[in-house]
Scaffold this motif. Sequence first.
Motif, mmCIF file in Angstrom:
data_model
loop_
_atom_site.group_PDB
_atom_site.id
_atom_site.type_symbol
_atom_site.label_atom_id
_atom_site.label_comp_id
_atom_site.label_asym_id
_atom_site.label_seq_id
_atom_site.Cartn_x
_atom_site.Cartn_y
_atom_site.Cartn_z
ATOM 1 N N GLY A 153 -3.632 0.256 3.586
ATOM 2 C CA GLY A 153 -4.594 -0.668 2.562
ATOM 3 C C GLY A 153 -5.903 -0.590 2.721
ATOM 4 O O GLY A 153 -6.645 -0.470 1.669
ATOM 5 N N SER B 21 0.800 -1.307 -0.012
ATOM 6 C CA SER B 21 0.005 0.079 0.147
ATOM 7 C C SER B 21 0.773 1.381 -0.170
ATOM 8 O O SER B 21 0.228 2.396 0.067
ATOM 9 N N HIS C 44 -7.096 2.757 1.554
ATOM 10 C CA HIS C 44 -7.182 2.600 -0.195
ATOM 11 C C HIS C 44 -8.282 1.964 -0.709
ATOM 12 O O HIS C 44 -9.030 2.604 -1.589
ATOM 13 N N SER D 90 0.080 3.600 -2.883
ATOM 14 C CA SER D 90 -1.461 4.309 -2.542
ATOM 15 C C SER D 90 -1.103 5.490 -1.740
ATOM 16 O O SER D 90 -2.113 6.501 -1.729
#
Length: 225
Positions: free
Chosen positions: A114, A93, A117, A96
């Motif tokens: 994560g 992640s 996101h 992101s």
Amino acid sequence: MKRKRTLFNMTFGIAILFFICTMILLFHTIEQFLHSTNETITETKVDSFADVKKYSSLLEDELKKYELEEYTIVLLSLMQQESRGKGGDPMQSSESAGLTPNTITDPKESIKQGVKHFHRVLQYGKKKDVDFPTIIQSYNMGLGYIHYIAKNGGTHSEELAKKFSMIQVNKNPKLYNCGGDKDNFRYPYCYGDFTYTTKVTKNIEMISSDSIPTMNTEQITGKAF
């Protein structure tokens, strides 16, 4: 002469009986060996999802903050595809969050980002009324993929993922070139992985058939967000 023949017949009969007993014993031994071998194989079978399952509680707790705990299996399946549950950034992640790959080195931070996101792409997917496979693919390809699918029917397919990938490749061909490896299965669609949703969906099916409670199928394949 008669006694010799009788003695021969008895000896022959005993030999036949001994042979039959030996064969029965041999078959029984082979059967026991095969049974034992099968048990050994069963006992040593490796759970390929073991490393991601250890994060189940952590993922669920983080998802609860967004009231999305029903997506625990989805996030486990995403993690399986991203890293097999290994390394300091198991959700992969970092990017992101606007960082370079593997900048995050703490699994807890990786999961936190994560889930954040995933929540972002899920919310945008709802807004754009795309199907859930598009949401999964956008975890890999970003919010732009949702926007692209919304303009092209609202339903994910690998062909559309390829087309979107090429749009991004053409914007920056030096960056998205699969490391120059033309034998890479993604080449020339080197932005993201156009097979991502297919792989994650397979992970969902495999984990759902295991000990973790299963999700409603519509939550995986349809528009039931």
